[in-house]
Design an enzyme around this catalytic site. Structure first.
Site, PDB file in Angstrom:
ATOM      1  N   GLU A 189       0.834  -1.196   0.000  1.00 19.58           N
ATOM      2  CA  GLU A 189       0.000   0.000   0.000  1.00 19.58           C
ATOM      3  C   GLU A 189       0.873   1.252   0.000  1.00 19.58           C
ATOM      4  OE1 GLU A 189      -2.548  -0.663   3.364  1.00 19.58           O
ATOM      5  OE2 GLU A 189      -1.013  -0.172   4.834  1.00 19.58           O
ATOM      6  N   CYS A 190       0.518   2.175  -0.853  1.00 17.57           N
ATOM      7  CA  CYS A 190       1.157   3.484  -0.963  1.00 17.57           C
ATOM      8  C   CYS A 190       2.670   3.345  -1.168  1.00 17.57           C
ATOM      9  CB  CYS A 190       0.808   4.338   0.247  1.00 17.57           C
ATOM     10  SG  CYS A 190       1.012   6.111  -0.050  1.00 17.57           S
ATOM     11  N   GLY A 191       3.489   3.595  -0.155  1.00 19.88           N
ATOM     12  CA  GLY A 191       4.926   3.466  -0.309  1.00 19.88           C
ATOM     13  C   GLY A 191       5.346   2.073  -0.735  1.00 19.88           C
ATOM     14  N   SER A 221      -2.208  -0.851  -3.854  1.00 21.06           N
ATOM     15  CA  SER A 221      -3.070   0.326  -3.953  1.00 21.06           C
ATOM     16  C   SER A 221      -2.415   1.479  -3.214  1.00 21.06           C
ATOM     17  CB  SER A 221      -4.448   0.037  -3.353  1.00 21.06           C
ATOM     18  OG  SER A 221      -5.253   1.200  -3.358  1.00 21.06           O
TER      19      SER A 221
END
Length: 445
Positions: free
Chosen positions: A332-334, A425
């Protein structure tokens, strides 16, 4: 059942962001801990950084209390379980007292009402004197479901300035508990410096200075007495996780180092319920933990460590091989940024990453994207939030059949992607409320 033991519990809120509530919270946590009290910190909302700084100041892990992402029952159970082992509970609010995802939904006021917590309002008094009276009156009386019992003033210039503020409090029926003078040495380091050693040292110096001063200008004894009330009932047996049914528990590898820091403690506890958790460092280690069944790459600051992550070629190869071989992973993200082909920093330099996902991310045209998100996927509804500055370059990502909406129910552009058995995501999800999401990840084939 014996009567619950009274203990000080309060929520520090403010009329708006920028009032200094985080600064005051960190100082209070340290000042109370210096008294030998076990101080349990909490943070309203989804913020990762404030909970990290709380933990450093109090010496105990800080928990998020977010009633958009989690159910009221889960939030109450979290608060009751951690408060039971503490002498004092301090909850830092988010934004302004009544600011929520949709009107008051998920606001600090809503958390205070749910947990029946008295509120201490932190007010920026830099350019205000007796006019604070109608402000206090409005916040005290706007919504009958809360109890605003005291005020602490920030950016107070002199003792005579504070006297005007005390008179305003007396006329409204809110106790003036003290103030914090305006001093440049109380400035908190920039939030986007990451959790670097330099930033941590600077922050620690600020917290120590605050804890030195606060007992001189804030009546800590009165604060504790005013907010003392019975602690919520907590039944350890009812909250204990049932024993695992499987003889062999899945092995879950979680990235954790200076580049990957954005995790919810409650999420990690859920991982520990469903499997054996091992932590590893994409910055420093050479390979994934052996026998990994599920890889979790949380968010953090990979853009600030892009060169170091890129230089760890052996780890990048290990992750690429795991993902290409059908290994189950959630990023997720990073984590998504790290699994992409490269990260471009703010100066335009590209650093090769794992390459497990056909995408790249860039900080060149950094633009803040944020907000609560609701994910509907595989019959599950999981909530979370989006917060990032990087921009995504899609080179063939495949979206999952999922629906992601904002707090107000409007569809948003962010997607849940799947490449083999890798899900990724930009959304940070909160799955501690239910095992369903973890069970889906562990079933990826």
């Amino acid at each position: 059942m014996p009567e619950p033991t009274p203990k000080p519990q309060f929520l520090l809120a403010a009329p708006s962001s920028g009032s200094g509530k985080t600064t005051l919270t960190l100082g209070l946590l340290r000042a109370l801990a210096r008294r030998g009290l076990a101080v349990q910190p909490y943070k309203c909302g989804p913020d990762y950084l404030d909970t990290h700084h709380h933990s450093q100041a109090a010496g105990r892990p800080s928990l998020n209390l977010d009633i958009f992402m989690a159910s009221p029952a889960h939030t109450q159970a979290t608060y009751a379980s951690y408060t039971a082992a503490a002498d004092v509970a301090v909850v830092e609010g988010v934004m302004g007292l009544f600011d929520g995802a949709d009107r008051m939904q998920g606001s600090s006021a809503a958390v205070a009402e749910l947990l029946d917590l008295p509120i201490i309002l932190v007010i920026n008094a830099k350019a205000m004197a007796y006019s604070v009276a109608p402000l206090l009156f409005g916040f005290k009386n706007f919504y009958p479901g809360i109890r605003l019992v005291g005020a602490i003033f920030n950016f107070v210039s002199t003792a005579s300035h504070y006297q005007f503020l005390q008179e305003a409090c007396a006329d409204v029926g809110v106790e003036a508990l003290g103030y914090l003078p305006s001093r440049p040495e109380f400035a908190i380091p920039s939030r986007h410096l990451g959790l670097s050693i330099a930033a941590e040292v600077q922050q620690e110096a600020v917290v120590e200075a605050l804890a030195d001063l606060l007992p001189q200008t804030v009546d800590l004894d009165r604060l504790l007495a005013l907010t003392s009330q019975p602690a919520p009932a907590f039944n350890p047996a009812a909250s204990a996780a049932p024993p695992a049914i499987k003889a062999t528990r899945p092995r879950i590898a979680v990235a954790r180092d200076a580049a990957f820091t954005f995790t919810y403690l409650q999420n990690l506890h859920m991982l520990a319920e469903v499997g054996e958790v091992t932590y590893f460092s994409p910055l420093a280690d050479a390979a994934l933990p052996p026998g990994t069944d599920l890889l979790y790459l949380p968010g953090g600051y990979p853009e600030l460590f892009a060169e170091a992550l890129s230089q760890n070629i052996i780890m990048r190869a290990s992750l690429a091989s795991y993902c290409a071989g059908g290994g189950a992973a959630y990023a997720e993200c990073g984590g998504l940024m790290y699994l992409g082909r490269h990260i471009v920093d703010a100066q335009g330099q590209a650093f090769p990453m794992v390459g497990a996902l056909p995408c790249a991310t860039s900080m060149e045209a950094a633009k803040l994207t944020l907000g609560y998100r609701t994910l509907e996927w595989n019959g599950l509804t999981i909530k979370g939030h989006e917060f990032h500055y990087s921009q995504l370059a899609d080179h063939g990502l495949v979206p999952e059949p999922a629906r992601i909406t904002s707090a107000k129910g409007a569809e948003v552009s962010v997607k849940l992607y799947r490449q083999g058995n890798v899900l990724a995501s930009y959304v940070h999800l909160y799955w501690a409320d239910s095992k369903g999401f973890m069970e889906e990840l562990l079933a990826l084939k």
